[in-house]
Design an enzyme around this catalytic site. Structure first.
Site, PDB file in Angstrom:
ATOM      1  N   LYS A 278       0.742  -1.130   0.019  1.00  0.00           N
ATOM      2  CA  LYS A 278      -0.143  -0.073  -0.357  1.00  0.00           C
ATOM      3  C   LYS A 278       0.977   1.185  -0.090  1.00  0.00           C
ATOM      4  O   LYS A 278       1.907   1.215   0.606  1.00  0.00           O
ATOM      5  CB  LYS A 278      -0.944   0.146   1.339  1.00  0.00           C
ATOM      6  CG  LYS A 278      -2.180  -0.968   1.130  1.00  0.00           C
ATOM      7  CD  LYS A 278      -3.102  -0.592   2.220  1.00  0.00           C
ATOM      8  CE  LYS A 278      -4.496  -0.961   1.856  1.00  0.00           C
ATOM      9  NZ  LYS A 278      -5.517  -0.777   3.041  1.00  0.00           N
ATOM     10  N   GLU A 357     -19.807  -7.687   8.743  1.00  0.00           N
ATOM     11  CA  GLU A 357     -20.940  -6.777   9.319  1.00  0.00           C
ATOM     12  C   GLU A 357     -22.002  -7.873  10.200  1.00  0.00           C
ATOM     13  O   GLU A 357     -22.548  -7.781  11.302  1.00  0.00           O
ATOM     14  CB  GLU A 357     -21.689  -6.118   8.672  1.00  0.00           C
ATOM     15  CG  GLU A 357     -20.687  -4.776   7.949  1.00  0.00           C
ATOM     16  CD  GLU A 357     -20.027  -5.355   6.608  1.00  0.00           C
ATOM     17  OE1 GLU A 357     -19.562  -4.509   5.949  1.00  0.00           O
ATOM     18  OE2 GLU A 357     -19.953  -6.677   6.236  1.00  0.00           O
ATOM     19  N   ARG A 385     -26.057  -4.253   5.969  1.00  0.00           N
ATOM     20  CA  ARG A 385     -25.756  -5.561   5.485  1.00  0.00           C
ATOM     21  C   ARG A 385     -26.098  -6.504   6.650  1.00  0.00           C
ATOM     22  O   ARG A 385     -25.863  -7.936   6.104  1.00  0.00           O
ATOM     23  CB  ARG A 385     -24.112  -5.521   5.326  1.00  0.00           C
ATOM     24  CG  ARG A 385     -23.720  -4.673   4.016  1.00  0.00           C
ATOM     25  CD  ARG A 385     -22.169  -4.909   3.878  1.00  0.00           C
ATOM     26  NE  ARG A 385     -21.859  -4.978   2.332  1.00  0.00           N
ATOM     27  CZ  ARG A 385     -20.917  -5.644   1.802  1.00  0.00           C
ATOM     28  NH1 ARG A 385     -19.861  -5.926   2.621  1.00  0.00           N
ATOM     29  NH2 ARG A 385     -20.770  -5.548   0.604  1.00  0.00           N
TER      30      ARG A 385
END
Length: 608
Positions: A278, A357, A385
């Protein structure tokens, strides 16, 4: 200065380049991303990490005929640049400009609209099955990060895909570097070897011979799995029915192109594991990839007051010191939800469950069953969700769980995929729920305390960013459940305001001497206050930063209808449409959810 990138306006142009030019192209792409994101805000670490991978994908695959599906989509900036949108990058996330995520209406190269994680494999598999049904040789490729792979939907899709013969390539972009020691010359060589025709032909030829001798075939099969399992961490994906290749260096363009070219010739489900870094090429982002995941524009003037997220963060630590049973849960949003400090001060009571979730809500339910006091810190759109778990696992059992719901209402540049437009609607219809919306930062702290002390499921929904700048009382005080607050007494017109709309309501009311009620509670409603106000006014207005359909205003209207009250009421809220990204205040104004919009509504009523 003439650059390579200046001549790349489409993937077709990219494929005309010599492979020796691609490293230079990668550097030019990084420079453009850093420059544009500093102007517009957006995601920087994730995009810098996939520069070479994106180049290789468009270099090898015949896009847009071959389908690329980006998971989450916050790593799709390079993809946008290479697919004809280079000159529009300065409009990213701006009103009328490019979306910060792939969007089907924006480009034929954006094959699937995303914004939330872990959908890419399911979508790409659907595309691959459709291609197979149509005898179309095109390929479908899902690019998914190691974080997104923690979600159940990703594994559901993998399990299904491995049982089919559709031509699907899943690319795992692993930027955690946990297996970086496996990346290098030998790993890259093995990837090329295992993805190539020689290995595939030898494997299939041996299979045909040995299948006639079942004991020998079983021994050979186990031996192959054992050897591959020792060399590469892909046994799980092999067991799910994929041909696993990798891990390979995601910044080595030559290896990426060679491996992808080999895999493009292979049939059936393929899995390529690439390792990236990253923030690659930008030292601040490499050192702090989390900080540079999403950044604000360089000229962004932030409020000097604490954000609602920071108010929650401080409250959580204060309450945890008083109550050892408090447990905090987040689905992979530690920083965004304000749990960093809590995770450091109370590590044994902090649970980041990954992008899961559904699990986060049922985990909280299990903790509540054993007498703990779970607090689920979650974005409004992410809680959508886990709606089934919210109803079945928490509400039906009336369990003591507090939901701290961030990013409620419109969210500006992130657009409709992240806008918390529906939580008041989907929460208020659930039995046993207490639902609150604070008018300011101090009230947010009070509501969190109220919800935590309430012996059942409760939710506090608060917006992104800062509030009114009001002083915050450090005490942990509760509010009377279901009790509204009369903010201003006026004449003729009364405004029932919810949460973030109280300030706008007060501004409008001051100009026409109207009454303002800070409703505070969406459920239970203060029915006594509503009737009292309705009895003494000519027009009622409700206003909320939530879908007007089925929202808090609808709850008031339902009550007035139930008691057969004749005072007219007008409901203001978000319209029945998805609102595109833009500047938050401008978006509110366009929806009539500011003081001018309230006054226009009132004037139109009395002019009629």
């Amino acid at each position: 200065m003439d650059t390579i990138l200046a001549h790349v306006n489409s993937p077709e142009d990219l494929r005309q380049l010599d492979k020796k030019q691609l490293p230079q192209l990668a550097e030019e792409l990084r420079a453009l991303i850093i420059d544009s994101v500093q102007q517009t805000g957006g995601h920087i670490s994730s995009n810098l990490g996939v520069v070479e991978l994106t180049i290789a994908l468009h270099y090898v695959f015949d896009t847009p005929t071959d389908r690329l599906v980006w998971d989450v989509g916050h790593q799709s900036y390079v993809h946008k640049i290479l697919t004809g949108r280079r000159d529009q990058m300065n409009t990213m996330r701006q009103p009328g400009g490019l979306s910060g995520f792939p969007k089907r209406s924006e480009s034929e190269y954006d094959t699937f609209g995303v914004g939330h994680s872990s959908t890419s494999i399911s979508a790409a598999l659907g595309m691959a099955i459709a291609a197979q049904a149509n005898n179309d040789p095109r390929h479908a490729v899902a690019i998914i990060g190691d974080g997104a792979l923690t979600a159940g939907q990703a594994f559901e899709a993998l399990a299904h895909a491995g049982d089919l013969s559709a031509n699907l390539l899943v690319i795992l972009n692993d930027n955690e570097m946990s297996i970086s020691k496996n990346v290098g010359g030998m790993a890259n060589y093995l990837a090329k070897l295992l993805s190539g025709n020689f290995y595939a032909s030898a494997r299939e030829g041996s299979k045909r011979v040995l299948e006639k001798i079942p004991p020998a075939w079983e021994i050979a099969k186990r031996a192959e799995e054992h050897v591959k399992g020792m060399m590469i961490p892909g046994t799980l994906f092999e067991e799910m029915g994929f041909n696993y290749i990798g891990p390979i260096d995601g910044h080595d363009i030559d290896t990426l192109i060679a491996t992808l070219a080999n895999l493009r010739k292979r049939k059936g489900p393929q899995f390529l594991h690439v390792v990236t870094k990253k923030g690659k090429g930008y030292e601040p982002a490499e050192l702090q990839p989390g900080k540079y995941h999403g950044v604000s524009p360089a000229n962004n003037n932030k409020s000097s007051g604490p954000s609602y997220t920071q108010v929650f963060s401080r409250w959580l630590c204060d309450m945890a010191r008083l109550n050892p049973d408090l447990m905090a849960i987040t689905p992979a949003m530690c920083d965004g939800s304000g749990l960093n400090r809590f995770s450091e001060d109370f590590p044994e009571r902090y649970f980041d469950v990954g992008i899961a979730e559904q699990h986060s809500v049922t985990l909280a339910a299990g903790l509540a069953c054993e007498g703990k006091k779970p607090v689920v810190a979650i974005y409004s759109t992410f809680l959508q969700r886990a709606y089934d778990q919210l109803i079945h696992d928490v509400a039906i059992q009336n369990l003591d769980v507090l939901f701290a719901i961030d990013r409620a209402g419109l969210v500006g540049a992130d657009g409709p995929t992240h806008a918390g437009s529906f939580d008041l609607s989907y929460l208020r219809c659930i039995p046993n729920m207490v639902v609150m919306a604070p008018a300011d930062e101090n009230e947010c702290r009070q509501m969190l305390t109220t919800g935590f002390r309430y012996p059942g499921p409760a939710a506090v929904r608060y917006p992104r960013g800062s509030g009114t700048g009001i002083a915050i009382d450090p005490a942990l005080t509760s509010l009377e459940i279901g009790k509204a607050e009369l903010r201003r007494q006026g004449k003729k017109v009364a405004i029932f305001a919810f949460g973030s709309m109280v300030s706008a309501a007060e501004q409008a009311a001051s100009e026409i001497d109207a009454t303002v009620v800070n409703m505070r509670f969406v459920k239970p409603l203060d029915e006594t206050m509503i009737k009292t106000i309705a009895d003494s006014h000519d027009l009622l207005i409700s206003i909320e930063e939530n879908a007007v359909m089925g929202g808090a205003g609808s709850a008031i209207n339902e009550y007035l209808s139930h008691i057969k009250h004749s005072t007219p009421i007008t409901l203001l809220g978000l319209p029945d449409s998805f609102i595109e990204h833009g500047v938050h205040q401008h978006m509110l104004s366009a929806c009539g959810l500011d003081s001018n919009g309230i006054l226009d509504t009132i004037n139109r009523y009395f002019a009629a």
